[in-house]
Design a protein around this motif. Structure first.
Motif, PDB file in Angstrom:
ATOM      1  N   TYR A  45       0.863  -1.184   0.000  1.00 55.01           N
ATOM      2  CA  TYR A  45       0.000   0.000   0.000  1.00 55.01           C
ATOM      3  C   TYR A  45       0.897   1.231   0.000  1.00 55.01           C
ATOM      4  N   MET A  46       0.668   2.106  -0.954  1.00 55.46           N
ATOM      5  CA  MET A  46       1.360   3.393  -0.989  1.00 55.46           C
ATOM      6  C   MET A  46       0.303   4.465  -1.190  1.00 55.46           C
ATOM      7  N   SER A  47       0.385   5.500  -0.394  1.00 55.27           N
ATOM      8  CA  SER A  47      -0.601   6.566  -0.512  1.00 55.27           C
ATOM      9  C   SER A  47      -0.103   7.666  -1.437  1.00 55.27           C
ATOM     10  N   ARG A  48      -1.026   8.525  -1.802  1.00 59.90           N
ATOM     11  CA  ARG A  48      -0.662   9.737  -2.532  1.00 59.90           C
ATOM     12  C   ARG A  48       0.023  10.688  -1.548  1.00 59.90           C
TER      13      ARG A  48
ATOM     14  N   ASN B 178       3.653  14.337   3.083  1.00 63.28           N
ATOM     15  CA  ASN B 178       4.029  13.008   3.549  1.00 63.28           C
ATOM     16  C   ASN B 178       3.154  11.966   2.868  1.00 63.28           C
ATOM     17  N   ARG B 179       3.646  10.732   2.913  1.00 65.30           N
ATOM     18  CA  ARG B 179       2.860   9.632   2.367  1.00 65.30           C
ATOM     19  C   ARG B 179       3.231   8.350   3.105  1.00 65.30           C
ATOM     20  N   LEU B 180       2.272   7.454   3.114  1.00 61.01           N
ATOM     21  CA  LEU B 180       2.398   6.179   3.796  1.00 61.01           C
ATOM     22  C   LEU B 180       2.889   5.116   2.817  1.00 61.01           C
ATOM     23  N   ARG B 181       3.826   4.310   3.278  1.00 64.29           N
ATOM     24  CA  ARG B 181       4.238   3.100   2.558  1.00 64.29           C
ATOM     25  C   ARG B 181       4.091   1.939   3.529  1.00 64.29           C
ATOM     26  N   LEU B 182       3.405   0.904   3.090  1.00 60.93           N
ATOM     27  CA  LEU B 182       3.087  -0.221   3.959  1.00 60.93           C
ATOM     28  C   LEU B 182       3.224  -1.518   3.184  1.00 60.93           C
ATOM     29  N   GLU B 183       3.695  -2.558   3.883  1.00 64.06           N
ATOM     30  CA  GLU B 183       3.808  -3.879   3.286  1.00 64.06           C
ATOM     31  C   GLU B 183       3.277  -4.923   4.263  1.00 64.06           C
ATOM     32  N   VAL B 184       2.484  -5.847   3.751  1.00 58.22           N
ATOM     33  CA  VAL B 184       2.107  -7.034   4.503  1.00 58.22           C
ATOM     34  C   VAL B 184       3.067  -8.111   4.030  1.00 58.22           C
ATOM     35  N   LEU B 185       3.822  -8.694   4.953  1.00 59.33           N
ATOM     36  CA  LEU B 185       4.835  -9.688   4.592  1.00 59.33           C
ATOM     37  C   LEU B 185       4.162 -11.043   4.407  1.00 59.33           C
ATOM     38  N   LEU B 186       3.680 -11.281   3.204  1.00 57.45           N
ATOM     39  CA  LEU B 186       2.871 -12.457   2.893  1.00 57.45           C
ATOM     40  C   LEU B 186       3.623 -13.766   3.111  1.00 57.45           C
TER      41      LEU B 186
END
Length: 161
Positions: free
Chosen positions: A61-64, A78-86
């Protein structure tokens, strides 16, 4: 290419990376779809998704960019960067989630009112927003862990995208 050039190539690539202070938490046991839907719901209240950097199938997930004005009246974003470690989780054990909120500012006061893309420069991470986002995410994705849990802790800095 000579052997010397090939030996230096990995060092050049490493210098291009940026050190990120990822924050991590683990969701309660649930299907990945439910976990990602919760992330989108929590993130979407403040950080709208950027479709070019968000991929549900990869757990990213990356936000604008979200613009604001700092107390010194300079523009910031600012913006969010998120990863679910599958690969490291499952529906039975929960999903490891890591994230950070990157921040950029405009250093040139002449460009404060109308900054161009090239006027923005990296300004670390917005750790205050990271803590607040982490608490919301923990309440939604790991409500069992909220009871008596310690706050979300940053992990060791690593090089990342």
């Amino acid at each position: 290419m000579s052997a010397r050039t090939l030996c230096l190539f990995p060092l050049l690539l490493a210098a291009c990376g940026t050190v990120r202070d990822w924050r991590e938490l683990r969701s309660d046991p649930m299907p990945i779809g439910q976990c990602f839907d919760g992330i989108v719901e929590i993130a979407g209240t403040e950080f709208l998704p950027d479709v070019s950097g968000t991929d549900r199938g990869e757990g990213k997930y990356m936000s604008r960019w979200r613009q604001r004005v700092l107390p010194n009246r300079h523009p910031a974003r600012n913006r969010l960067r998120l990863e679910v470690l599958l690969d490291e989780g499952s529906a039975a054990t929960g999903w490891p989630i890591r994230y950070y909120i990157e921040q950029e500012t405009v250093d040139d006061p002449r460009r404060d009112r109308d900054p161009r893309e090239e006027d923005w420069s990296a300004d670390g991470q917005d750790s205050e927003k990271e803590v607040l986002f982490g608490e919301r995410l923990l309440r939604r994705g790991a409500p069992k862990a909220v009871r008596g849990a310690a706050p979300v802790k940053p992990v060791e800095p690593s090089q990342g995208p």
